[in-house]
Design an enzyme around this catalytic site. Structure first.
Site, PDB file in Angstrom:
ATOM      1  N   HIS A 160      11.637  50.119  73.398  1.00 48.79           N
ATOM      2  CA  HIS A 160      12.230  49.013  72.640  1.00 48.79           C
ATOM      3  C   HIS A 160      13.654  49.317  72.183  1.00 48.79           C
ATOM      4  O   HIS A 160      14.070  48.902  71.082  1.00 48.79           O
ATOM      5  CB  HIS A 160      11.348  48.623  71.442  1.00 48.79           C
ATOM      6  CG  HIS A 160       9.894  48.581  71.787  1.00 48.79           C
ATOM      7  ND1 HIS A 160       9.362  47.600  72.586  1.00 48.79           N
ATOM      8  CD2 HIS A 160       8.878  49.426  71.493  1.00 48.79           C
ATOM      9  CE1 HIS A 160       8.067  47.828  72.759  1.00 48.79           C
ATOM     10  NE2 HIS A 160       7.750  48.950  72.117  1.00 48.79           N
ATOM     11  N   CYS A 161      14.391  50.083  72.976  1.00 53.13           N
ATOM     12  CA  CYS A 161      15.798  50.430  72.667  1.00 53.13           C
ATOM     13  C   CYS A 161      15.915  51.174  71.348  1.00 53.13           C
ATOM     14  O   CYS A 161      16.898  50.978  70.614  1.00 53.13           O
ATOM     15  CB  CYS A 161      16.692  49.192  72.657  1.00 53.13           C
ATOM     16  SG  CYS A 161      16.555  48.187  74.111  1.00 53.13           S
TER      17      CYS A 161
END
Ligand SMILES: Cc1ncc(COP(=O)(O)O)c(C=O)c1O
Length: 405
Positions: free
Chosen positions: A359-360
């Site tokens: 999710h970055c």
């Protein structure tokens, strides 16, 4: 409970689609889509140059879009609104502007939280490589809030920039940015990443006491490739832009040029005109459905309902707030012994869209010693039926008690 699915053509065109990935990007309402189609088919024109009606009208709407954003942020000054491409670009522009204008120099420190999205880490790592700034990470507490003891310990005289997200894209926690605004010294700039808060709540920039704030339009039901920077007027007026060109200038000679006035000083070239207008229409749509009161009341009910479902299933490990207070409708979870990609795959087979991966937020995942996780997130077009469908897939595929029956 009201939901607004009927306003979003994607669900009419794909009746079985269950979209639970709005933290990544939101779907677009008919109001925005139709308006942009009409604009592009009937009255499109470039801005800043033509004297004909459609050019003047496009220019007016571009200004209206900035005015609407400024009003939504509680600042009302459209000259403080700079359009760029997305949140990643927004922070790269801000960080490089601070380098160019020597606000950040070798040995200065930037303070971020450990939950930050990569877009609020990488631009600072670039400056670390380029000019030798330091980047320090503030820890979070057990319930994923800012650890203010750690913040105060790390906020020493070397800190020249504090850059925090308002809402985490994984835990969904709403950070108390007003408290940071109160703690901030006059020699420090405070930058807020509002990419996850702007679609969820009304923002009051003067109350936050920040210097820059940015967000990305595609998460607010508008088109992609449009990012928004709000900057304090006195800073925007003072700083030299990192790049320039047509319309961002006042005068060009063979030897030199003079930068133009705000808000275009930081916007060289033809902008994303239809994107800007789509943001105007998306904000009008939010007003039409009853402003953030509506968004927040649907959000509250769906959060409570989702949390109840998570709590009643011991095989699901929810990471982040397990209470409904101070959070938005994103749910981050894992199942012991199951790869998150397998969860996302099982959902995809049933036309349910969720996210799996880091999710970055790799530094945060490493901090928690997590290798992969899944994320489900909601918006105004979701219903309890969508949530039930999601849990049904989890139960049939991954609930160990069901599987052994
Ligand atoms: C908190 C946060 N910041 C920044 C971004 C980056 O947005 P964009 O990809 O539009 O630049 C995201 C996107 O997921 C986000 O959640």
């Amino acid at each position: 409970m009201q939901n607004y699915k009927k306003d979003f053509p994607i669900f009419k065109n794909n009746p079985s689609l269950i979209f639970l990935d709005s933290t990544s990007s939101t779907q677009k309402p008919e109001y925005v889509i139709e308006w942009i189609c009409d604009y592009l088919s009937q009255s499109y024109s470039n801005i800043h140059r033509g004297l004909y009606d459609i050019a003047i009208n496009s220019e007016k709407m571009y200004f209206d879009s900035k005015q609407k954003v400024a009003d939504f942020l509680g600042t009302h000054d459209l000259k403080e609104i700079i359009y760029t491409y997305n949140s990643n670009y927004a922070l790269n522009i801000i960080s490089q502007t601070l380098r160019l204008n020597k606000v950040l120099k070798t040995g200065d420190k930037v303070l971020v939280s450990i939950v930050e999205h990569h877009s609020n880490i990488v631009p600072w790592l670039i400056l670390k490589e380029e000019i030798g700034i330091e980047l320090e990470f503030v820890r979070v507490t057990q319930d994923f809030d800012i650890d203010f003891d750690d913040f105060e310990k790390k906020y020493d005289e070397k800190v020249k920039v504090i850059a925090f997200t308002h809402v985490s894209n994984v835990t969904g926690k709403i950070f108390d940015v007003e408290r940071i605004g109160k703690l901030k010294r006059p020699d420090t700039l405070f930058i807020i990443d509002a990419s996850q808060s702007f679609p969820h709540m009304k923002l009051d920039v003067p109350k936050m006491n920040c210097d820059f704030l940015f967000f990305t339009a595609h998460k607010v039901m508008a088109d992609s490739w449009l990012g928004v920077i709000w900057g304090k007027r006195e800073l925007l007026e003072k700083y030299k832009p990192i790049f320039s060109g047509w319309w961002a200038i006042n005068e060009v000679k063979k030897e030199c040029f003079k930068p133009g006035a705000l808000p275009f000083k930081f916007e060289p070239g033809t902008p994303n005109i239809s994107g800007a207008l789509s943001l105007l229409k998306a904000l009008e749509y939010i007003e039409k459905i009853g402003w953030y009161e509506t968004v927040e009341s649907i959000e509250k009910e769906l959060i409570e309902y989702s949390l109840e479902q998570f709590r009643s299933r011991p095989y699901l490990q929810l990471i982040g707030n397990t209470e409904s207070k101070k959070r938005v409708w994103v749910f981050w979870f894992y199942i012991q012994g199951v790869h998150a990609l397998d969860i996302a795959d099982a959902m995809a087979e049933n036309n349910i869209c969720i996210r799996a991966g880091h999710h970055c937020t790799e530094p945060f995942m490493n901090y928690l010693k997590l290798s992969s996780s899944a994320r489900m997130s909601l918006y105004i077009y979701n219903s309890k039926d969508d949530i039930d469908a999601f849990f049904k897939i989890l139960d049939t595929n991954f609930n160990p008690t069901w599987l052994t029956k």
